[in-house]
Design a protein around this motif. Structure first.
Motif, PDB file in Angstrom:
ATOM      1  N   GLN A 150       0.838  -1.200   0.000  1.00  0.00           N
ATOM      2  CA  GLN A 150       0.000   0.000   0.000  1.00  0.00           C
ATOM      3  C   GLN A 150       0.872   1.249   0.000  1.00  0.00           C
ATOM      4  O   GLN A 150       0.771   2.125   0.842  1.00  0.00           O
ATOM      5  CB  GLN A 150      -0.945  -0.006   1.201  1.00  0.00           C
ATOM      6  N   LYS A 198       0.123   4.947   0.959  1.00  0.00           N
ATOM      7  CA  LYS A 198      -1.204   4.961   1.555  1.00  0.00           C
ATOM      8  C   LYS A 198      -1.055   4.728   3.056  1.00  0.00           C
ATOM      9  O   LYS A 198      -0.740   3.628   3.494  1.00  0.00           O
ATOM     10  CB  LYS A 198      -2.102   3.884   0.939  1.00  0.00           C
ATOM     11  N   LYS A 252       0.898   2.413   8.009  1.00  0.00           N
ATOM     12  CA  LYS A 252       0.225   1.654   6.960  1.00  0.00           C
ATOM     13  C   LYS A 252      -0.891   0.800   7.560  1.00  0.00           C
ATOM     14  O   LYS A 252      -0.854   0.433   8.725  1.00  0.00           O
ATOM     15  CB  LYS A 252       1.237   0.781   6.230  1.00  0.00           C
TER      16      LYS A 252
END
Length: 269
Positions: A43, A46, A100
């Motif tokens: 990710q 993100k 995360k």
């Protein structure tokens, strides 16, 4: 013959170029695929903010963590008497940190069972000695009760909840101990109010006690929200103020106001 050789040579060159082109295309596809895969798995770029779990129960923290897309785990415990037992006192990473999804958050909770210590014998000790002895055992100095006696500031009795507490009794840490201390009426029993503006909680309270004064009230502004906040808070106002009183009587009371906002603390003159 010469034409055949040129044709063969051109063929091989074209074959090498074609194969190199195919190999390069496959490499590019694999590289792009790997980047996409890693971005999905990790990710990339993100992140989510860590919630503030302070003062929650473990069950409440687990639910809040699940909703936020992370998980929590209790890794340590301490004990603070003025904090709800089993409540979360600290966390790592701290609230607001960007992590995360799926990150594990370590929690420190306030222990269910308090640590117990042995009550010392404070009788006949000076007030300063008694304060130091209590603090060394994790006990809290409560009210100073002055009574007539030949020796000023010598401890006469030690009380817990208006009852005599005997040396050797087992008490929880942070238990408040009131001290009955002597006051010789034939001597000048005055003291002064220390300037504690800008000092942190424990330091300020200790300074007031050591001047033979009582704490009337401890008041915290809106910046102080947790037990740990109160320990880090600083005095921004005191009553009486230093300039309002040249001297006061032993046993008089002081009110302290605390904040975490350094802008509220007046500059020293």
């Amino acid at each position: 013959m010469a034409g055949d050789k040129k044709t063969k040579k051109g063929f091989f060159r074209n074959w090498i170029v074609v194969n190199l082109s195919i190999a390069l295309a496959i490499a590019v596809v694999l590289l792009v695929g790997a980047i996409v895969f890693l971005n999905v798995v990790t990710q990339h770029n993100k992140t989510i903010a860590v919630p503030d779990f302070t003062n929650m129960t473990v069950a409440e923290a687990q639910e809040a963590a699940q909703q936020a897309g992370m998980r929590v785990e209790v890794t340590d415990s301490v004990f603070a008497k003025r904090m709800k037992k089993g409540a979360i006192r600290d966390q790592n990473p701290s609230p607001g940190s960007m992590v995360k999804k799926g990150r594990r958050i370590s929690l420190t909770i306030n222990a269910i069972n308090a640590k117990k210590v042995t009550m010392p014998n404070l009788v006949s000790l000076s007030l300063r000695q008694a304060i130091a002895e209590l603090q060394s055992r994790g006990l809290v100095v409560g009210k100073l009760i002055y009574v007539k006696d030949i020796a000023t500031n010598n401890v006469i009795r030690q009380l817990c909840g208006n009852r005599e507490i005997e040396p050797g009794d087992h008490v929880e840490t942070e238990t408040i101990i009131d001290l009955v201390v002597g006051l010789n009426p034939d001597t000048e029993n005055v003291t002064y109010v220390p300037d504690v503006v800008g000092r942190r909680y424990m330091n300020a309270v200790d300074a007031v006690r050591k001047q033979s004064l009582n704490i009337r009230s401890l008041r915290f502004d809106e910046t102080v929200k947790t037990y740990d906040d109160s320990l880090a808070a600083m005095v921004y106002r005191q009553i009486p103020a230093v300039e309002d009183s040249v001297s006061v009587h032993m046993g008089d009371e002081v009110t302290l106001y605390f904040t975490l906002d350094e802008k509220r603390i007046p500059a020293k003159k």
